[in-house]
Write a protein that holds these residues in place. Sequence first.
Motif, PDB file in Angstrom:
ATOM      1  N   ALA A 150       0.820  -1.214   0.000  1.00 34.23           N
ATOM      2  CA  ALA A 150       0.000   0.000   0.000  1.00 34.23           C
ATOM      3  C   ALA A 150       0.853   1.263   0.000  1.00 34.23           C
ATOM      4  CB  ALA A 150      -0.938   0.004   1.209  1.00 34.23           C
ATOM      5  N   TYR A 426      -3.429   5.982   1.691  1.00 35.33           N
ATOM      6  CA  TYR A 426      -3.301   4.570   2.056  1.00 35.33           C
ATOM      7  C   TYR A 426      -3.226   4.400   3.562  1.00 35.33           C
ATOM      8  CZ  TYR A 426       1.676   5.256   3.124  1.00 35.33           C
ATOM      9  OH  TYR A 426       2.852   5.675   3.684  1.00 35.33           O
ATOM     10  N   GLN A 428      -2.044   0.960   6.326  1.00 38.47           N
ATOM     11  CA  GLN A 428      -1.556  -0.417   6.377  1.00 38.47           C
ATOM     12  C   GLN A 428      -1.195  -0.792   7.803  1.00 38.47           C
ATOM     13  OE1 GLN A 428       1.766  -0.263   3.654  1.00 38.47           O
ATOM     14  NE2 GLN A 428       3.172   0.560   5.186  1.00 38.47           N
ATOM     15  N   GLY A 442      -3.530  -3.886   4.022  1.00 42.43           N
ATOM     16  CA  GLY A 442      -3.475  -2.493   3.606  1.00 42.43           C
ATOM     17  C   GLY A 442      -4.535  -2.192   2.571  1.00 42.43           C
TER      18      GLY A 442
END
Length: 737
Positions: A150, A426, A428, A442
């Motif tokens: 990610a 993103y 994760q 993620g």
Amino acid sequence: MPRSLPSFLPSFRLAVCSAAVLFAWNVQAQEKQATAEPPAQSDAGPVQKVEVKGSGYDPRRDDTASKMVVTSEEIQKYGDTNVTDVLKRLPGITVSGAAGRSGGEIRMRGLGSGYTQILLNGERAPAGFSLDTLAPELIERIEILHAASAEYSTQSIAGTINVVLKKAVKTAQREVKLGVQRSKDSFSPTVNLQLSDRDGKFSYSLSGSLYRFDYHYDNPAQELAYAPDGRQVLQRRSMGTGDGRPEGINLAPRLNWVLAGGDTVTAQFFVNVGRGEHRSANRIETELGARPAYDIEAIQSSNHNAIGRGDVTWVHKLAGGAKLELKLGASTGRNTSDSRQRGTVEGAGLALDRLINVKSTENGVNSIGKYSTPLVPGHALSMGWDTGYTKREESRLQRETALPLAGAPVNSDEGFDAAIRRLALYGQDDWEITPRWSMYGGVRWEGIETRSEGNSYDSVRQRTSVWSPLLQTLWKLPDTKGDQVRLALTRTYKAQPTSSLIPRRNTSTNNSQTDPDREGNPNLRPELALGLDMSYEHYWAEGALLSARASARRIDGYTRQGLLLINERWVSTPVNDGRANTQTLELEAKFPLRAVLAAPVPAIDLRASLSRNWSQVERVPGPNNRLDQQTPFSGNLGIDYKTPDGVLTTGGSFNFRNGGPVRVTELQSSYTSPRRDLDLYALWKFNPKIQLRLAASNLLAQDFQSDSIYSDASGTIRRNSISPSTPQGRATLEMKF
């Protein structure tokens, strides 16, 4: 399915708001933690975790996400002058084209054309930059990511290759390398410099290289055509030759500061400046059938390019082991090319005299942020953003001389500009469930908006976005010391390059089904892929590994090159055409000889790998309807030996890549011959500061053959081309001072 992307200004505001939310969340978390626990205990936990993980830590073995790291020593082992020669020896990676020639396409799982993501320091390389111009001496390591992460862009259907440039070191270093490469038809001197030092809390490094490459090649070819009844109606033979000289310089300075409280500021830059000249000629002899428009083709071209990138990174340490990283970067690129194309009719004279001047500029800015925290025991949480804006302008001026044998001159003055706005968010988590079982999860959202306007086509605007959920897990099998299993589920994509979206035509000299004009398609959509990866790894001694990896991808919106006849000219243009599937099986073994023999043995290291790839394009009839001319099979075999006193290190490698027929469309097919590379090297260490590296590559000197075939109701036309190759020798003197 792709969704619309908001305009750039809201995207930038969203990134800033995300940073504010992350910072506020961290402050609140610290306050709660300070209330619940004494400060001394809060700080002790994360420090202990870093110390334990750093002891004997191997990213390939211990990271939850599947990763292979190639060190600087391995990169420079064979004294290669470009990175593509380094990559061709790595498991699961192939390089297309003829041996000993630059410009080959780097492929994972046998797939190129954007399926394999190439990064420079974790970011996409600037437009116009080629890894062929990057000296291996500038590289600290190469990271091979088999499954998407990610934190990086998920434009990585086949995988990601991240080239990390050298950084400042703890001790002073001054090193210069003088090299020369020679073959029957090429000569290349190189100079590489590495400087680094530190003064208290300030450190710096400077890596630089100078290169020049003089080359000549022969390129014989023939063109054949057959009527529907099998009767031959055309036979043309041609002898193409070419020569040229690209030369340039790479510089990669880096500055590091350690601030009060442990914060760090890093400024890193990369500059690539080059120029080149190229001349080619092709004489066509028609033995049967109609002659081409021009019996003799000649092209003379020159280009000048300059690429620069710089960024500043601030890493701020927070209480409780949390960390905030902020990066601001900018890039610029300039490229100018001039070419003269001439076509001659045998016995009649000059029939084409065309001058083309192309100028392009590309400027961009970007912002990257990452917040990481061990807030929850056993978890390594992180989240962040990556946003940027790129502006590209290009002009193309074409002028043709009025000639008695030619029609009316085709003159044009085209220009276009394109803007690309992108935003990625993103999150994760790397979760250590038990000491033998860890999981990575993620999700990444990427949005891209492309706008292009030109004086020869209507305005083009496209907005797309992709959600990419990712899951990877590592399980170290119980009652074993070195057996482990990996599993990864990913959603990745392939974005269309700007050049494929612009409906501007680039014309060929002798237009035909096998040498068509090329034009972009503004209606192209991204290719989306669902992926599954599984692997088994067995570590039984120091430096000893056996592994097996299987993977599969289902690709929707597959893009292929369509071939159309428009106004009596053949035109190739990319189109989305349904679904494709691909599968891969990779086997790897590497170990020192002492790991399999109990008696005292020489210091010999062995390595081998095999990769088998399959793919099917659903709307193309078989057999051989492979994806993107995928390499079906490749293999590597290598051996290294070091004398007991460490003065001499030597070894060699054999690399094989097969080709074979490919069904591109119902009417088009192609063929490439196998490629076999045998390379040897030797390193003499005269003293701790002087050493000599010798290498020989392409010792088998195997010619490379490629065919392009078009067949319909009116018959078949086939173009066959051969690229001869010769062995190469290299010598590099390495001196530290």
